[in-house]
Design a protein around this motif. Structure first.
Motif, PDB file in Angstrom:
ATOM      1  N   ASP A 109       0.867  -1.173   0.000  1.00 45.84           N
ATOM      2  CA  ASP A 109       0.000   0.000   0.000  1.00 45.84           C
ATOM      3  C   ASP A 109       0.907   1.227   0.000  1.00 45.84           C
ATOM      4  O   ASP A 109       1.667   1.442   0.942  1.00 45.84           O
ATOM      5  CB  ASP A 109      -0.911   0.015   1.227  1.00 45.84           C
ATOM      6  N   TYR A 110       0.814   2.006  -1.084  1.00 41.92           N
ATOM      7  CA  TYR A 110       1.676   3.168  -1.225  1.00 41.92           C
ATOM      8  C   TYR A 110       0.956   4.453  -0.818  1.00 41.92           C
ATOM      9  O   TYR A 110      -0.256   4.597  -1.034  1.00 41.92           O
ATOM     10  CB  TYR A 110       2.119   3.342  -2.683  1.00 41.92           C
ATOM     11  N   GLN A 111       1.713   5.384  -0.258  1.00 45.52           N
ATOM     12  CA  GLN A 111       1.301   6.762  -0.105  1.00 45.52           C
ATOM     13  C   GLN A 111       2.430   7.630  -0.634  1.00 45.52           C
ATOM     14  O   GLN A 111       3.606   7.249  -0.563  1.00 45.52           O
ATOM     15  CB  GLN A 111       1.009   7.110   1.355  1.00 45.52           C
ATOM     16  N   ALA A 112       2.050   8.780  -1.182  1.00 44.10           N
ATOM     17  CA  ALA A 112       3.068   9.655  -1.773  1.00 44.10           C
ATOM     18  C   ALA A 112       2.702  11.114  -1.533  1.00 44.10           C
ATOM     19  O   ALA A 112       1.527  11.459  -1.367  1.00 44.10           O
ATOM     20  CB  ALA A 112       3.187   9.382  -3.270  1.00 44.10           C
ATOM     21  N   ARG A 113       3.734  11.954  -1.507  1.00 43.11           N
ATOM     22  CA  ARG A 113       3.514  13.391  -1.400  1.00 43.11           C
ATOM     23  C   ARG A 113       4.487  14.101  -2.324  1.00 43.11           C
ATOM     24  O   ARG A 113       5.553  13.565  -2.674  1.00 43.11           O
ATOM     25  CB  ARG A 113       3.665  13.899   0.037  1.00 43.11           C
ATOM     26  N   LEU A 114       4.104  15.305  -2.705  1.00 40.68           N
ATOM     27  CA  LEU A 114       4.897  16.097  -3.639  1.00 40.68           C
ATOM     28  C   LEU A 114       5.605  17.215  -2.884  1.00 40.68           C
ATOM     29  O   LEU A 114       4.983  17.953  -2.110  1.00 40.68           O
ATOM     30  CB  LEU A 114       3.986  16.691  -4.715  1.00 40.68           C
TER      31      LEU A 114
ATOM     32  N   PRO B 180      -0.033  13.669  -4.805  1.00 45.86           N
ATOM     33  CA  PRO B 180       0.086  12.652  -5.834  1.00 45.86           C
ATOM     34  C   PRO B 180      -1.013  11.585  -5.744  1.00 45.86           C
ATOM     35  O   PRO B 180      -1.338  11.103  -4.660  1.00 45.86           O
ATOM     36  CB  PRO B 180       1.466  12.041  -5.577  1.00 45.86           C
ATOM     37  N   ASP B 181      -1.565  11.243  -6.880  1.00 46.63           N
ATOM     38  CA  ASP B 181      -2.590  10.216  -6.982  1.00 46.63           C
ATOM     39  C   ASP B 181      -1.933   8.937  -7.511  1.00 46.63           C
ATOM     40  O   ASP B 181      -1.358   8.945  -8.603  1.00 46.63           O
ATOM     41  CB  ASP B 181      -3.707  10.675  -7.922  1.00 46.63           C
ATOM     42  N   VAL B 182      -1.970   7.854  -6.736  1.00 51.91           N
ATOM     43  CA  VAL B 182      -1.360   6.585  -7.151  1.00 51.91           C
ATOM     44  C   VAL B 182      -2.259   5.937  -8.204  1.00 51.91           C
ATOM     45  O   VAL B 182      -3.373   5.512  -7.904  1.00 51.91           O
ATOM     46  CB  VAL B 182      -1.162   5.640  -5.951  1.00 51.91           C
ATOM     47  N   VAL B 183      -1.758   5.878  -9.443  1.00 51.71           N
ATOM     48  CA  VAL B 183      -2.553   5.314 -10.542  1.00 51.71           C
ATOM     49  C   VAL B 183      -2.007   3.976 -11.031  1.00 51.71           C
ATOM     50  O   VAL B 183      -2.627   3.319 -11.861  1.00 51.71           O
ATOM     51  CB  VAL B 183      -2.625   6.303 -11.715  1.00 51.71           C
ATOM     52  N   GLY B 184      -0.858   3.564 -10.529  1.00 50.23           N
ATOM     53  CA  GLY B 184      -0.276   2.282 -10.890  1.00 50.23           C
ATOM     54  C   GLY B 184       0.726   1.865  -9.838  1.00 50.23           C
ATOM     55  O   GLY B 184       1.506   2.702  -9.355  1.00 50.23           O
TER      56      GLY B 184
ATOM     57  N   ALA C 192       5.446  -4.204  -6.997  1.00 48.05           N
ATOM     58  CA  ALA C 192       6.480  -4.404  -5.986  1.00 48.05           C
ATOM     59  C   ALA C 192       7.701  -3.535  -6.236  1.00 48.05           C
ATOM     60  O   ALA C 192       8.423  -3.183  -5.296  1.00 48.05           O
ATOM     61  CB  ALA C 192       6.877  -5.875  -5.943  1.00 48.05           C
ATOM     62  N   THR C 193       7.941  -3.154  -7.492  1.00 49.87           N
ATOM     63  CA  THR C 193       9.166  -2.419  -7.826  1.00 49.87           C
ATOM     64  C   THR C 193       8.912  -1.074  -8.492  1.00 49.87           C
ATOM     65  O   THR C 193       9.862  -0.350  -8.779  1.00 49.87           O
ATOM     66  CB  THR C 193      10.053  -3.256  -8.766  1.00 49.87           C
ATOM     67  N   ARG C 194       7.639  -0.734  -8.744  1.00 52.30           N
ATOM     68  CA  ARG C 194       7.350   0.512  -9.461  1.00 52.30           C
ATOM     69  C   ARG C 194       6.105   1.181  -8.888  1.00 52.30           C
ATOM     70  O   ARG C 194       5.185   0.502  -8.420  1.00 52.30           O
ATOM     71  CB  ARG C 194       7.124   0.238 -10.961  1.00 52.30           C
ATOM     72  N   LEU C 195       6.109   2.500  -8.954  1.00 49.03           N
ATOM     73  CA  LEU C 195       4.979   3.289  -8.478  1.00 49.03           C
ATOM     74  C   LEU C 195       4.727   4.406  -9.482  1.00 49.03           C
ATOM     75  O   LEU C 195       5.625   5.198  -9.775  1.00 49.03           O
ATOM     76  CB  LEU C 195       5.301   3.879  -7.100  1.00 49.03           C
ATOM     77  N   THR C 196       3.517   4.462 -10.020  1.00 45.48           N
ATOM     78  CA  THR C 196       3.144   5.509 -10.966  1.00 45.48           C
ATOM     79  C   THR C 196       2.193   6.479 -10.286  1.00 45.48           C
ATOM     80  O   THR C 196       1.178   6.063  -9.717  1.00 45.48           O
ATOM     81  CB  THR C 196       2.462   4.915 -12.209  1.00 45.48           C
ATOM     82  N   VAL C 197       2.541   7.778 -10.320  1.00 48.62           N
ATOM     83  CA  VAL C 197       1.706   8.790  -9.682  1.00 48.62           C
ATOM     84  C   VAL C 197       1.387   9.889 -10.682  1.00 48.62           C
ATOM     85  O   VAL C 197       2.157  10.157 -11.617  1.00 48.62           O
ATOM     86  CB  VAL C 197       2.380   9.403  -8.438  1.00 48.62           C
ATOM     87  N   GLU C 198       0.229  10.516 -10.466  1.00 48.40           N
ATOM     88  CA  GLU C 198      -0.175  11.675 -11.251  1.00 48.40           C
ATOM     89  C   GLU C 198      -0.373  12.862 -10.317  1.00 48.40           C
ATOM     90  O   GLU C 198      -0.944  12.721  -9.226  1.00 48.40           O
ATOM     91  CB  GLU C 198      -1.474  11.408 -12.019  1.00 48.40           C
ATOM     92  N   ILE C 199       0.109  14.017 -10.741  1.00 51.53           N
ATOM     93  CA  ILE C 199      -0.105  15.264 -10.021  1.00 51.53           C
ATOM     94  C   ILE C 199      -1.164  16.041 -10.789  1.00 51.53           C
ATOM     95  O   ILE C 199      -0.915  16.488 -11.920  1.00 51.53           O
ATOM     96  CB  ILE C 199       1.186  16.097  -9.918  1.00 51.53           C
ATOM     97  N   LEU C 200      -2.345  16.184 -10.224  1.00 52.12           N
ATOM     98  CA  LEU C 200      -3.406  16.932 -10.884  1.00 52.12           C
ATOM     99  C   LEU C 200      -3.190  18.428 -10.655  1.00 52.12           C
ATOM    100  O   LEU C 200      -2.809  18.857  -9.563  1.00 52.12           O
ATOM    101  CB  LEU C 200      -4.765  16.517 -10.346  1.00 52.12           C
ATOM    102  N   VAL C 201      -3.426  19.204 -11.694  1.00 45.77           N
ATOM    103  CA  VAL C 201      -3.321  20.662 -11.606  1.00 45.77           C
ATOM    104  C   VAL C 201      -4.698  21.230 -11.974  1.00 45.77           C
ATOM    105  O   VAL C 201      -4.944  21.569 -13.132  1.00 45.77           O
ATOM    106  CB  VAL C 201      -2.228  21.203 -12.537  1.00 45.77           C
TER     107      VAL C 201
END
Length: 307
Positions: free
Chosen positions: A216-221, A245-249, A252-261
């Motif tokens: 379970d990922y969490q991310a911040r910009l 950041p919105d986790v869209v993918g 185990a080894t990769r995390l894809t995030v989108e920053i909405l503007v």
């Protein structure tokens, strides 16, 4: 649960006739129990060493000495560095570098009474080799993974350690974190199917954490949101109103995030991100801007296992 051996164990008495078969059977039973002990109580993984050294663009990788346990409980003991060549394929093709228990080891022969001879010891040197990632675990499930590599143009093009597992390193829940600072090429516009830009997207490499499954990922910009634009299309202070950041993918080894503007304020005028890009002429420069001038970075944390 079915154990590899029963409750019978060897015992000896004075005057007993001991044959090679008796001793070998007793030894095989003890080895089977030891491998079962390793498998059930310790699991598979690396106890010490077995470090992989490699350079992108080269054709060889080196595995340093170390100790590990494979999924079947065999002890993997590497006493000297081993260098192996990457598979000579045009690629791009993924392979797993593994250590494997050799089922047909080198035997040392000796001479006994009356000219009899036979194997008196085995050299349990593990095999170090590449197996196609598509075959792992599958047929390669009895092997101990050390790294995953990608071969492109017959040379090493990337290496990751997400499959690598260290014994006694953690208990679930397992938590790890990192910071991803993309280069300009590491950012891309996030657009709708119609091609309308609504933010930016980046992919973070999280293989350093060694997650076994998708956490379970969490991310911040982090980084600034304001800057000055000076150009023929626009010359004014600009503020980017962004979401976290919105986790869209995830994997185990990769995390894809989108920053909405959602909103951009240019001077005293508010508009959408797409309107700002069209009006400012910064569509091609925005990824360089957020990476270098605004210094955007993604701080991520992953939690594997329930809390």
């Amino acid at each position: 649960m079915v154990l590899p051996t029963g409750p019978r164990r060897a015992s000896y008495f004075a005057g007993q006739s001991l044959t090679a078969r008796t001793l070998n059977d007793n030894l095989a039973t003890e080895w089977a129990r030891r491998w079962a002990h390793n498998r059930f109580l310790h699991g598979a993984g690396i106890g010490q060493g077995l470090t992989v050294t490699a350079t992108v663009g080269q054709v060889e990788v080196t595995v340093e000495p170390g100790y590990g346990i494979d999924p079947e409980g065999h002890e993997i003991v590497l006493v000297a560095p081993v260098t192996v060549q990457v598979p000579p394929v045009p690629g791009p093709t993924d392979y797993v570098l593994v250590c494997r228990f050799d089922p047909d080891p080198t035997g040392f022969t000796d001479t006994g009474l009356c000219g009899a001879d036979g194997v008196s010891a085995w050299m349990d040197e593990p095999l170090v080799e590449f197996v196609p990632a598509t075959d792992f675990p599958g047929a390669a499930g009895s092997a101990l993974p050390l790294a995953t590599v990608r071969v492109t143009g017959c040379v090493l093009s990337s290496i990751s350690f997400g499959r690598r597992q260290v014994l006694g390193e953690r208990r679930l829940p397992y938590v790890d974190a990192g910071v991803h600072r993309p280069s300009p090429a590491g950012w891309e516009l996030a657009t709708t199917d119609a091609g309308v830009a609504y933010g930016l997207r980046t992919v973070a490499d999280t293989s350093v954490a060694g997650f076994r499954g998708t956490p379970d990922y969490q991310a911040r910009l982090s980084g600034r949101r304001w800057f000055d634009v000076t150009g023929p299309e626009l010359s004014t202070p600009v503020m980017l109103w962004t979401t976290e950041p919105d986790v869209v993918g995830a994997g185990a080894t990769r995390l894809t995030v989108e920053i909405l503007v959602p909103t951009v304020r240019a001077g005293r005028t508010d508009g959408t991100f797409a309107e700002f890009l069209d009006g400012s002429g910064l569509t091609d420069e925005i990824t360089t801007l957020v990476a270098t001038e605004l210094e955007w970075a993604i701080t991520w944390i992953g939690v594997e296992g329930s809390l």
